[in-house]
Design a protein around this motif. Structure first.
Motif, PDB file in Angstrom:
ATOM      1  N   ILE A 138      -1.711   1.154  -1.260  1.00  0.00           N
ATOM      2  CA  ILE A 138      -1.944  -0.202  -0.789  1.00  0.00           C
ATOM      3  C   ILE A 138      -1.319  -1.142  -1.824  1.00  0.00           C
ATOM      4  O   ILE A 138      -1.656  -1.079  -3.012  1.00  0.00           O
ATOM      5  CB  ILE A 138      -3.446  -0.496  -0.656  1.00  0.00           C
ATOM      6  N   THR A 139      -0.399  -1.974  -1.397  1.00  0.00           N
ATOM      7  CA  THR A 139       0.296  -2.863  -2.328  1.00  0.00           C
ATOM      8  C   THR A 139       0.198  -4.302  -1.843  1.00  0.00           C
ATOM      9  O   THR A 139      -0.266  -4.574  -0.721  1.00  0.00           O
ATOM     10  CB  THR A 139       1.780  -2.469  -2.452  1.00  0.00           C
ATOM     11  N   GLY A 140       0.632  -5.202  -2.681  1.00  0.00           N
ATOM     12  CA  GLY A 140       0.636  -6.600  -2.285  1.00  0.00           C
ATOM     13  C   GLY A 140       0.710  -7.555  -3.455  1.00  0.00           C
ATOM     14  O   GLY A 140       0.957  -7.145  -4.599  1.00  0.00           O
ATOM     15  N   PHE A 141       0.495  -8.839  -3.132  1.00  0.00           N
ATOM     16  CA  PHE A 141       0.511  -9.903  -4.135  1.00  0.00           C
ATOM     17  C   PHE A 141      -0.773 -10.709  -4.015  1.00  0.00           C
ATOM     18  O   PHE A 141      -1.344 -10.831  -2.928  1.00  0.00           O
ATOM     19  CB  PHE A 141       1.717 -10.821  -3.941  1.00  0.00           C
ATOM     20  N   GLN A 196       1.367  -8.946  -8.652  1.00  0.00           N
ATOM     21  CA  GLN A 196       1.605  -7.783  -7.793  1.00  0.00           C
ATOM     22  C   GLN A 196       0.640  -6.660  -8.151  1.00  0.00           C
ATOM     23  O   GLN A 196       0.315  -6.441  -9.313  1.00  0.00           O
ATOM     24  CB  GLN A 196       3.042  -7.310  -7.986  1.00  0.00           C
ATOM     25  N   PHE A 197       0.172  -5.912  -7.126  1.00  0.00           N
ATOM     26  CA  PHE A 197      -0.716  -4.781  -7.373  1.00  0.00           C
ATOM     27  C   PHE A 197      -0.340  -3.611  -6.483  1.00  0.00           C
ATOM     28  O   PHE A 197       0.318  -3.757  -5.451  1.00  0.00           O
ATOM     29  CB  PHE A 197      -2.188  -5.170  -7.135  1.00  0.00           C
ATOM     30  N   SER A 198      -0.771  -2.403  -6.903  1.00  0.00           N
ATOM     31  CA  SER A 198      -0.571  -1.197  -6.120  1.00  0.00           C
ATOM     32  C   SER A 198      -1.703  -0.240  -6.455  1.00  0.00           C
ATOM     33  O   SER A 198      -1.971   0.023  -7.632  1.00  0.00           O
ATOM     34  CB  SER A 198       0.777  -0.540  -6.447  1.00  0.00           C
ATOM     35  N   ILE A 199      -2.366   0.285  -5.413  1.00  0.00           N
ATOM     36  CA  ILE A 199      -3.498   1.188  -5.631  1.00  0.00           C
ATOM     37  C   ILE A 199      -3.497   2.239  -4.536  1.00  0.00           C
ATOM     38  O   ILE A 199      -3.196   1.929  -3.369  1.00  0.00           O
ATOM     39  CB  ILE A 199      -4.836   0.406  -5.654  1.00  0.00           C
ATOM     40  N   PRO A 200      -3.758   3.519  -4.856  1.00  0.00           N
ATOM     41  CA  PRO A 200      -3.792   4.562  -3.812  1.00  0.00           C
ATOM     42  C   PRO A 200      -4.857   4.256  -2.756  1.00  0.00           C
ATOM     43  O   PRO A 200      -5.958   3.799  -3.074  1.00  0.00           O
ATOM     44  CB  PRO A 200      -4.133   5.836  -4.598  1.00  0.00           C
ATOM     45  N   LYS A 245      -3.906  -3.742   5.115  1.00  0.00           N
ATOM     46  CA  LYS A 245      -2.569  -3.281   5.472  1.00  0.00           C
ATOM     47  C   LYS A 245      -1.927  -2.550   4.287  1.00  0.00           C
ATOM     48  O   LYS A 245      -2.463  -2.515   3.192  1.00  0.00           O
ATOM     49  CB  LYS A 245      -1.698  -4.475   5.869  1.00  0.00           C
ATOM     50  N   SER A 246      -0.748  -1.988   4.559  1.00  0.00           N
ATOM     51  CA  SER A 246      -0.012  -1.361   3.463  1.00  0.00           C
ATOM     52  C   SER A 246       0.548  -2.414   2.517  1.00  0.00           C
ATOM     53  O   SER A 246       0.597  -2.228   1.309  1.00  0.00           O
ATOM     54  CB  SER A 246       1.126  -0.494   4.015  1.00  0.00           C
ATOM     55  N   GLU A 247       0.985  -3.555   3.093  1.00  0.00           N
ATOM     56  CA  GLU A 247       1.471  -4.680   2.283  1.00  0.00           C
ATOM     57  C   GLU A 247       0.569  -5.871   2.559  1.00  0.00           C
ATOM     58  O   GLU A 247       0.325  -6.221   3.716  1.00  0.00           O
ATOM     59  CB  GLU A 247       2.915  -5.029   2.650  1.00  0.00           C
ATOM     60  N   ASN A 248       0.077  -6.512   1.476  1.00  0.00           N
ATOM     61  CA  ASN A 248      -0.926  -7.564   1.645  1.00  0.00           C
ATOM     62  C   ASN A 248      -0.637  -8.755   0.735  1.00  0.00           C
ATOM     63  O   ASN A 248      -0.160  -8.600  -0.386  1.00  0.00           O
ATOM     64  CB  ASN A 248      -2.316  -7.021   1.288  1.00  0.00           C
ATOM     65  N   ASN A 249      -0.949  -9.920   1.260  1.00  0.00           N
ATOM     66  CA  ASN A 249      -0.966 -11.140   0.450  1.00  0.00           C
ATOM     67  C   ASN A 249      -2.411 -11.613   0.381  1.00  0.00           C
ATOM     68  O   ASN A 249      -3.009 -11.984   1.394  1.00  0.00           O
ATOM     69  CB  ASN A 249      -0.082 -12.227   1.064  1.00  0.00           C
TER      70      ASN A 249
END
Length: 814
Positions: A436-439, A470-474, A501-505
């Motif tokens: 799960i990634t995003g800003f 920015q972040f990313s977490i399993p 979602k997979s990409e998130n704001n």
């Protein structure tokens, strides 16, 4: 005048005829160890594996056949006394000597074999004679010293205790070197304490050792101060004098025990000043420097400096000379030498080949005559010859006046270091998961929010947003889980895992409950606390707030280096699992209680593979030394060195958080953890919960004094930045982020800007385990030792390599 070759022939005949090969079943032949009191076993460079192996054999023979029970290392006297105490009291196992003897020995396999031998022979003791103390001294001495003073009703002011800790324990004494008033007052205080110590009864060994250690370390402090003041001091004579006094103290404390000394041949030498400096020696110095230059570059000492140091031997008074004058024929000093092979040079941290000795040397003559490795006694040989018994550098001297014997080993090899490939922990197999990634943005300004805690509501898995938000977490699949986003000064937000979602704001709102002015009362029921009182409560509540039992924590660790000189970015990152065997509490050496293994590693260059193992992610132990709770060299533990000021109360996850700004009024290694060159300024902020008084966030900027490089004479200026956040995991706090950056500017000797180097160390928590804790054997300082990087690792397949750096933000020329 007879030629050197004839003299050497006479020398060899003399050696063979008088005292060469005796009974083959003894290493020592007929030198009669049972008639001696002290045998000093030297070594050329501290990186001589064949010598280490042979000395271990000697130790066993001297103990089993001749009753030698004291093995005394060139390491801290108190360090080893404390290790014995902790071991005998069963507070630590035999491995505690890994912290007392010194890593240059303890990282070798032969030293671990020695510890196993000692465990089976409890009548033996490891002791130390050095005035330069280390790990256990820093951790325990001050408390032992205070107890001794209290027990004997010696009054010592808090100010004096602080100065003792600062100058003698933390070795932060640069400011005293250039301030006559302060240094005079320091000496007066310490000498006054020594006068009181001399008056107390020395009825037990611990009292004797603490008093002797205090005097010994004071002598080392005096040596350090005079060195900073550029006072002319021959070689290490003050240190050697004190080491001799310490070994004499040990002998007098254990009068019925025989001593085996283990250290550098230089320190064990007698009348070393009688050597002759020759062009042959100078030629070898230049050849050695050329070899090191080809391996290391120009960061080490120059040939001119090496030559000057060798010439200073004319003024040397090693401890061996002092001991020989006292013990005479009751002391036997043994050096080692080799004709060829390799050794490990600690000054450049590389394996170096031994240069072929001169034709007119004892090594060449031994080789020519096919002499085997053996002990040769140097008695009554009035001839001068070359030998490389000191650092593989041939010196011309009457060696029988310097050592009692030489042990010749034809082929040298480096020490064999501990192999941690037989791990207690299993490397976890990677199962591919989505990330799960995003800003994360400020809701009102749309600017990225850095250092936001991102974690699962009921799991220990977490991460932190970077400088760009920015972040990313399993992804963790669970119907009960929420992903939580929290930052100081903002209202927390959470999103159910099923809808993310997979990409998130993510947009966070500023907290309406923040108090931007210094409030006198947080709530009607609370009395205002000063900044000093808040810091004190945070310190007092450490055991309540932070786990005090062993735990595992895994991290993502990334190291990036960027140089404007070549505009090249070098990066290395890894997934690392750690084991902290004592929990989270302040220490001057936190790395001693932490063990770790690499699970996955990748890099964009082989630069870190070519350098020593402390580079790249091998520097993790240094980074953890910047942790505000684990390390004592910061504002939390050394608050007396800082001016503190409350700067409002902020909101974090529904609780009030004190923000306290600090400015260092006495910058130095004691209060910042950064040593020579000393910091000249440091300041920052610390955020502390008003409910638990746990530290939640910490920011610290340090500016260090400019210094001159040895070889190029360029001027270097460094600034450091530390950012850390802590999070609550099931009632206990663990750090979530530790970010340490260094900006280095390099100028010419005329102070013209040349280039900048920017280092960034980013450590982010993954998972924490406090129940099913796995023991890891590899010390944190040996993280990369013998690690073999996998050529392909599927773990990285869905993770883009990101070693980018915001170079626009790097302040270079100013």
């Amino acid at each position: 005048m007879k030629s050197i070759s004839i003299l050497l022939s006479i020398l060899i005949l003399s050696i063979i005829s008088t005292s060469t090969l005796f009974s083959q079943d003894s290493i020592f032949k007929d030198i009669s160890p049972d008639e001696l009191e002290i045998i000093l076993l030297g070594e050329q460079s501290h990186g001589d594996g064949a010598v280490f192996d042979k000395k271990f054999e000697m130790v066993k023979e001297l103990h089993e056949n001749y009753g030698y029970n004291l093995l005394v290392f060139e390491s801290g006297m108190y360090d080893n006394f404390k290790a014995n105490e902790l071991y005998q009291n069963k507070q630590e196992n035999i491995k505690i000597f890994n912290q007392s003897v010194g890593w240059l020995y303890t990282t070798t396999k032969v030293f671990q074999e020695l510890l196993n031998y000692l465990e089976k022979h409890p009548e033996m003791k490891i002791l130390g004679f050095d005035s330069q103390e280390s790990n256990l001294f820093e951790e325990y001495f001050l408390d032992d010293f205070k107890t001794l003073c209290s027990k004997n009703r010696i009054e010592v002011s808090n100010e004096t205790y602080m100065e003792i800790e600062k100058t003698m324990v933390a070795r932060d004494f640069e400011k005293y070197a250039f301030n006559k008033k302060d240094s005079t007052e320091l000496y007066n205080r310490i000498n006054a304490v020594i006068e009181k110590l001399d008056q107390i009864p020395k009825n037990d060994i611990k009292t004797k050792v603490i008093v002797q250690t205090f005097k010994s370390v004071f002598s080392d402090l005096d040596f350090g101060l005079k060195s900073l003041q550029k006072e002319k001091i021959a070689i290490q004579n003050p240190r050697d004098e004190q080491m001799a006094e310490n070994l004499i103290f040990i002998k007098e404390t254990f009068p019925n025990e025989k001593i085996m000394g283990w250290g550098a041949s230089y320190h064990f030498a007698d009348k070393l000043n009688q050597f002759e400096y020759t062009l042959e020696t100078e030629s070898f110095i230049k050849k050695q420097i050329a070899i090191i230059d080809s391996i290391q570059g120009d960061s080490h000492t120059s040939a001119e400096e090496e030559i000057a140091q060798i010439k200073e031997l004319k003024y040397a008074v090693p401890m061996g000379q002092i001991l020989k004058e006292k013990y005479g024929s009751k002391l036997f000093s043994l050096a080692f030498t080799s004709y060829e092979g390799l050794y490990y040079d600690f000054s450049v941290q590389q394996i170096i080949p031994i240069l072929q000795p001169p034709f007119k040397s004892i090594e060449s003559d031994f080789k020519k005559k096919s002499f085997k490795s053996d002990l040769y006694v140097l008695d009554d040989i009035p001839h001068q010859f070359y030998s490389s018994a000191l650092g593989y550098l041939p010196l011309s001297a009457n060696w029988e006046n310097i050592f009692d014997g030489i042990y010749y080993i034809e082929n040298m090899y480096p020490p064999e270091y501990i192999d941690y490939s037989d791990k207690t922990t299993e490397i976890t197999n990677y199962n591919k998961t989505d990330n799960i990634t995003g800003f994360i943005f400020d809701n009102d300004t749309s600017t990225p929010i850095n250092y936001v805690d991102v974690y699962y509501s009921n799991l220990n898995s977490s991460t932190v947003s970077n400088s760009k938000g920015q972040f990313s977490i399993p992804r963790k699949e669970s119907s009960k889980e929420y992903l939580v986003f929290s930052a100081i000064g903002y209202e927390s937000d959470s999103v159910h895992i099923s809808s993310i979602k997979s990409e998130n704001n993510i947009r966070l709102k500023k907290s309406k409950d923040d108090i931007v002015l210094n409030e006198v009362v947080v709530s009607a029921a609370r009395v205002e606390l000063s900044a000093e009182e808040i810091i004190k409560k945070a310190r007092e509540n450490i055991e309540m707030n932070y786990v005090q039992t062993p735990y595992n924590q895994s991290f993502n660790y990334k190291v990036i280096t960027y140089s404007t000189k070549d505009s090249v970015i070098k990066g290395e990152e890894a997934v690392i699992e750690t084991y902290n065997k004592k929990g989270i509490n302040g220490s001057v050496r936190p790395e001693n209680n932490i063990y770790a293994e690499i699970h996955h590693l990748r890099t964009n260059t082989d630069i870190y593979d070519k350098k020593n193992t402390l580079n790249g992610i091998g520097s993790l132990w240094v980074v953890l030394n910047r942790d505000i709770i684990l390390s004592k060299t910061n504002v939390l533990y050394r608050s007396g060195s800082y001016d503190l000021q409350k700067d409002g109360v902020l909101n974090y996850e529904g609780q009030k958080v004190y923000k306290i700004n600090f400015s260092n009024n006495s910058p130095g290694s004691y209060s910042t953890g950064y040593g020579y060159p000393a910091p000249i300024a440091s300041s920052g902020s610390i955020y502390i919960s008003s409910e638990t008084f746990a530290v939640l966030k910490y920011k610290h900027d340090i500016e260090r004094a400019e210094y001159e490089t040895k070889k190029t004479k360029n001027l270097v200026k460094q600034n450091h930045s530390i950012v850390q956040t802590y999070k609550n995991v099931h009632g206990k706090y663990f750090f979530n982020l530790l970010d340490v950056s260094t900006n280095t500017k390099v100028f010419s000797p005329k102070h013209e800007y040349l280039y900048s180097i920017f280092y960034k160390n980013n450590l982010v928590s993954n998972d924490i385990e406090t129940n099913a804790v796995k023991t890891i054997k590899r010390p944190l300082t040996e993280l990369k030792q013998d690690y073999k990087k996998q050529l392909t690792d599927s773990y990285w397949n869905d993770k883009p390599m990101d070693f980018s750096m915001d170079t626009d933000s790097i302040n270079t020329k100013s």
